[in-house]
Design an enzyme around this catalytic site. Structure first.
Site, PDB file in Angstrom:
ATOM      1  N   GLU A  81       0.835  -1.197   0.000  1.00  0.00           N
ATOM      2  CA  GLU A  81       0.000   0.000   0.000  1.00  0.00           C
ATOM      3  C   GLU A  81       0.874   1.253   0.000  1.00  0.00           C
ATOM      4  O   GLU A  81       1.972   1.258   0.578  1.00  0.00           O
ATOM      5  CB  GLU A  81      -0.906   0.005   1.231  1.00  0.00           C
ATOM      6  CG  GLU A  81      -1.982  -1.068   1.144  1.00  0.00           C
ATOM      7  CD  GLU A  81      -2.910  -1.089   2.349  1.00  0.00           C
ATOM      8  OE1 GLU A  81      -4.054  -1.509   2.182  1.00  0.00           O
ATOM      9  OE2 GLU A  81      -2.489  -0.695   3.448  1.00  0.00           O
ATOM     10  N   CYS A  95       3.435   8.739   0.557  1.00  0.00           N
ATOM     11  CA  CYS A  95       4.064   7.892   1.566  1.00  0.00           C
ATOM     12  C   CYS A  95       4.258   6.517   0.919  1.00  0.00           C
ATOM     13  O   CYS A  95       3.273   5.852   0.584  1.00  0.00           O
ATOM     14  CB  CYS A  95       3.137   7.827   2.786  1.00  0.00           C
ATOM     15  SG  CYS A  95       3.729   6.731   4.065  1.00  0.00           S
ATOM     16  N   CYS A 102       6.796  -6.106   7.477  1.00  0.00           N
ATOM     17  CA  CYS A 102       7.936  -5.570   8.224  1.00  0.00           C
ATOM     18  C   CYS A 102       8.331  -6.567   9.314  1.00  0.00           C
ATOM     19  O   CYS A 102       7.470  -7.187   9.934  1.00  0.00           O
ATOM     20  CB  CYS A 102       7.569  -4.229   8.852  1.00  0.00           C
ATOM     21  SG  CYS A 102       8.972  -3.435   9.680  1.00  0.00           S
ATOM     22  N   CYS A 106       6.689  -3.557  15.715  1.00  0.00           N
ATOM     23  CA  CYS A 106       6.375  -2.567  16.762  1.00  0.00           C
ATOM     24  C   CYS A 106       4.933  -2.830  17.206  1.00  0.00           C
ATOM     25  O   CYS A 106       4.064  -3.071  16.350  1.00  0.00           O
ATOM     26  CB  CYS A 106       6.496  -1.153  16.211  1.00  0.00           C
ATOM     27  SG  CYS A 106       8.115  -0.810  15.502  1.00  0.00           S
ATOM     28  N   CYS A 109       1.723  -1.173  15.526  1.00  0.00           N
ATOM     29  CA  CYS A 109       1.678  -1.035  14.070  1.00  0.00           C
ATOM     30  C   CYS A 109       1.095  -2.281  13.390  1.00  0.00           C
ATOM     31  O   CYS A 109       1.547  -3.400  13.633  1.00  0.00           O
ATOM     32  CB  CYS A 109       3.090  -0.772  13.558  1.00  0.00           C
ATOM     33  SG  CYS A 109       3.214  -0.769  11.772  1.00  0.00           S
ATOM     34  N   CYS A 324      -0.785   6.551   9.739  1.00  0.00           N
ATOM     35  CA  CYS A 324       0.421   5.932  10.289  1.00  0.00           C
ATOM     36  C   CYS A 324       0.094   4.668  11.077  1.00  0.00           C
ATOM     37  O   CYS A 324      -0.783   4.683  11.933  1.00  0.00           O
ATOM     38  CB  CYS A 324       1.081   6.896  11.257  1.00  0.00           C
ATOM     39  SG  CYS A 324       2.173   7.997  10.457  1.00  0.00           S
TER      40      CYS A 324
END
Ligand code: SF4
Length: 331
Positions: A81, A95, A102, A106, A109, A324
């Site tokens: 995305e 962005c 990932c 975290c 996230c 975010c």
């Protein structure tokens, strides 16, 4: 949209062709070689067959029309995305993602929850920008900024990220100024050190989100490998070499990192001339809530009183899960 493929096809063509094709792809922003009417028909056919310009994607628009999220299908069936954010001052920021998923996980996230699939190639990063550049051109607008804050940790895919920036920065191509790029890292020290030695004037941002090791390790496991003070030491070395300002992103998460004592601690770390703290209202992702407006205001006041350079970032596209920490796709 692989430029190396285009270069291969043009290998036996006269030298002016490459310049001509770069203009067609990066300036005219054609999405199909049939539109390249300045090229001979046989060459157009060959390019159509071997180096398609098509980007397989779907766009989602936020209610306020300020945010557009693109879901892009990669050749191997994986998905990523990217997000376009339209600012009031007419800036258009893209962005981009640097990896599929990932590995850093975290806790706040959603991308981290997907796990890590693979690094993106430079051309897959460039394609994200081209997709929105084509869209904006149809509205007589252009991209003004590219931030590596999408899916993935950019410094764990360092070479492809830098190569994509060099392609987009190329004066004969897309020609987006180096200062228009920002890389945001969770604190990969090797990447910060390498960036300090690049001859590129791109911006560095650190995803900080906590003012001490104990809390940071709890919400960002990468802090155990790259502890806070070591990250800040590498940032100081970076500033010494580049003389450039560094952004520190701080997500405001209710009852996690938003108390007065956190602000006091943060102020002690951040009171430096070329440090700039950006407070970002957290976008609820299930496990955590965002801090209230009053809490963010108080937190900001404490930082300001202590002389820290601090700002607040508008949060884009919550309704289309484009904000975010909200980027995650089902594979
Ligand atoms: S916040 Fe960034 S580094 Fe952390 S898991 Fe999400 S994408 Fe990865």
């Amino acid at each position: 949209m692989e430029f190396s493929c285009i270069e291969k096809v043009l290998k036996n063509e006269p030298s002016f062709r490459l310049k001509q094709v770069k203009r067609l792809v990066f300036f005219d922003l054609i999405d199909n070689w049939d539109k390249a009417t300045t090229l001979p028909l046989s060459l157009r056919d060959k390019l159509n067959k071997e180096c398609s310009l098509e980007i397989d994607s779907k766009m989602f628009f936020s209610k306020d029309k300020k945010t557009i999220k693109a879901l892009i299908n990669l050749k191997d069936g994986l998905k990523i995305e990217s997000v376009l954010m339209k600012h009031i001052d007419k800036r258009n920021t893209i962005c981009v993602s640097s990896q599929v998923g990932c590995a850093l996980d975290c806790v706040f996230c959603l991308t981290g929850k997907m796990g890590f699939k693979r690094d993106l190639e430079a051309h897959e990063i460039v394609s994200q920008v081209m997709l929105f550049a084509r869209y904006l051109k149809s509205k007589k607008q252009r991209i003004t900024n590219v931030v590596f804050m999408g899916m993935g940790e950019p410094f764990l895919n360092y070479d492809n990220v830098i190569e994509s920036i060099k392609i987009l920065n190329d004066k004969q191509g897309f020609n987006l100024g180096a200062r228009s790029f920002s890389i945001s890292t969770a604190g990969i020290i090797d990447g910060i050190n390498r960036l300090a030695d690049e001859k590129l004037q791109i911006n560095l941002a650190i995803s900080l989100h906590a003012p001490d090791n104990k809390l940071r390790s709890k919400i960002m496991a990468i802090n155990k490998r790259y502890p806070l003070l070591k990250v800040l030491k590498s940032v100081d070395d970076y500033i010494l070499k580049t003389k450039r300002k560094v952004m520190f992103e701080y997500l405001m998460i209710h009852n996690v990192n938003d108390k007065d004592e956190h602000a006091e601690k943060l102020a002690r770390l951040m009171k430096k001339p070329l440090y700039f703290v950006n407070l970002i209202s957290y976008n609820p992702t299930g496990d955590f809530k965002s801090s209230s407006k009053q809490r963010i205001k108080k937190f900001r006041e404490i930082l300001e009183e202590k002389g820290v350079n601090v700002g607040q970032r508008y949060s884009f596209g919550q309704d289309i899960k484009a904000a975010c920490g909200q980027l995650a796709v089902k594979m």
